[in-house]
Design a protein around this motif. Structure first.
Motif, PDB file in Angstrom:
ATOM      1  N   UNK A   1      -7.009 -25.817 -18.285  1.00 44.44           N
ATOM      2  CA  UNK A   1      -8.217 -25.043 -18.022  1.00 44.44           C
ATOM      3  C   UNK A   1      -8.208 -23.842 -18.964  1.00 44.44           C
ATOM      4  N   UNK A   2      -9.319 -23.567 -19.661  1.00 47.02           N
ATOM      5  CA  UNK A   2      -9.331 -22.480 -20.641  1.00 47.02           C
ATOM      6  C   UNK A   2     -10.662 -21.732 -20.653  1.00 47.02           C
TER       7      UNK A   2
ATOM      8  N   UNK B   1      -4.662 -22.254 -18.122  1.00 46.27           N
ATOM      9  CA  UNK B   1      -3.889 -22.709 -16.961  1.00 46.27           C
ATOM     10  C   UNK B   1      -3.584 -24.190 -17.167  1.00 46.27           C
ATOM     11  N   UNK B   2      -2.315 -24.561 -16.954  1.00 46.35           N
ATOM     12  CA  UNK B   2      -1.940 -25.956 -17.157  1.00 46.35           C
ATOM     13  C   UNK B   2      -0.898 -26.372 -16.141  1.00 46.35           C
ATOM     14  N   UNK B   3      -0.689 -27.675 -16.062  1.00 48.32           N
ATOM     15  CA  UNK B   3       0.386 -28.178 -15.207  1.00 48.32           C
ATOM     16  C   UNK B   3       1.578 -28.525 -16.095  1.00 48.32           C
TER      17      UNK B   3
ATOM     18  N   UNK C   1      -3.022 -13.063 -24.031  1.00 49.93           N
ATOM     19  CA  UNK C   1      -2.853 -14.413 -23.506  1.00 49.93           C
ATOM     20  C   UNK C   1      -2.475 -14.349 -22.032  1.00 49.93           C
ATOM     21  N   UNK C   2      -3.296 -14.937 -21.202  1.00 49.99           N
ATOM     22  CA  UNK C   2      -3.024 -15.038 -19.760  1.00 49.99           C
ATOM     23  C   UNK C   2      -2.754 -16.517 -19.498  1.00 49.99           C
ATOM     24  N   UNK C   3      -1.478 -16.879 -19.450  1.00 52.82           N
ATOM     25  CA  UNK C   3      -1.074 -18.278 -19.301  1.00 52.82           C
ATOM     26  C   UNK C   3      -0.442 -18.437 -17.928  1.00 52.82           C
ATOM     27  N   UNK C   4      -0.914 -19.428 -17.185  1.00 55.12           N
ATOM     28  CA  UNK C   4      -0.410 -19.632 -15.830  1.00 55.12           C
ATOM     29  C   UNK C   4      -0.502 -21.111 -15.457  1.00 55.12           C
ATOM     30  N   UNK C   5       0.056 -21.434 -14.319  1.00 56.59           N
ATOM     31  CA  UNK C   5      -0.057 -22.786 -13.803  1.00 56.59           C
ATOM     32  C   UNK C   5      -1.435 -23.003 -13.210  1.00 56.59           C
ATOM     33  N   UNK C   6      -1.855 -24.253 -13.162  1.00 55.17           N
ATOM     34  CA  UNK C   6      -3.165 -24.557 -12.598  1.00 55.17           C
ATOM     35  C   UNK C   6      -3.094 -24.933 -11.121  1.00 55.17           C
ATOM     36  N   UNK C   7      -1.904 -24.854 -10.540  1.00 54.65           N
ATOM     37  CA  UNK C   7      -1.733 -25.170  -9.127  1.00 54.65           C
ATOM     38  C   UNK C   7      -1.398 -26.619  -8.864  1.00 54.65           C
TER      39      UNK C   7
END
Length: 160
Positions: free
Chosen positions: A2-3, A117-119, A144-150
């Motif tokens: 997701x971006x 956001x990625x898995x 850069x705001x990089x996180x998990x997508x849940x």
């Protein structure tokens, strides 16, 4: 993945307004906020919460700066590479390179806020040299705001 990418100009002086950015660039922002306007949005309390002390209406906090935002897309998008999001926004902002630098020189703080956001099984985020060179030609740091997508979060056990 997701971006989304948002270019942001913030003015910390009373003369540095979001309206002035819109006039100077001739671009409509995705959002714009002026200093001394309410900085928070409050959701309406439910009927059961309406009488509790925690939900009593407080005066909204005033924003201490103006903020002008333009984005690569209206919403966070699935399946679009971060580099593509940057290219979309660069296509909008490159024609106004000189006015952007003038605004930065006048005191506006600029940044490129990149959300991804990625898995765990997705590939790394790739930003090619050409895109990075184009970003460097415009004002603003790359955030850069990089996180998990849940998707990798443990799922709650099903009720029996």
């Amino acid at each position: 993945m997701l971006t989304k990418v948002t270019f942001r100009l913030a003015g910390y002086d009373a003369a540095l307004t979001a309206a002035a950015v819109t006039r100077r660039l001739g671009l409509q922002p995705a959002s714009a906020f002026e200093a001394d306007t309410p900085a928070t949005r409050r959701k309406a309390a439910s009927a059961s919460e309406a009488h509790t002390a925690a939900t009593r209406r407080k005066a909204p906090r005033a924003r201490g700066y103006s903020l002008w935002l333009i984005s690569s897309s209206p919403q966070i998008e699935p399946g679009v590479a971060l580099g593509e999001q940057l290219r979309r926004l660069l296509a909008i902002l490159e024609p106004v390179t000189s006015p952007l630098w003038e605004l930065a020189d006048a005191g506006y703080e600029a940044n490129w806020y990149c959300f991804a956001a990625s898995h765990a099984a997705e590939r790394a985020i790739e930003l090619d040299r050409q895109v990075l060179q184009r970003v460097l030609a415009l004002p603003g740091d790359l955030w850069l705001d990089v996180c998990g997508d849940g998707a990798d979060d443990p799922q709650p056990a099903a009720a029996t």
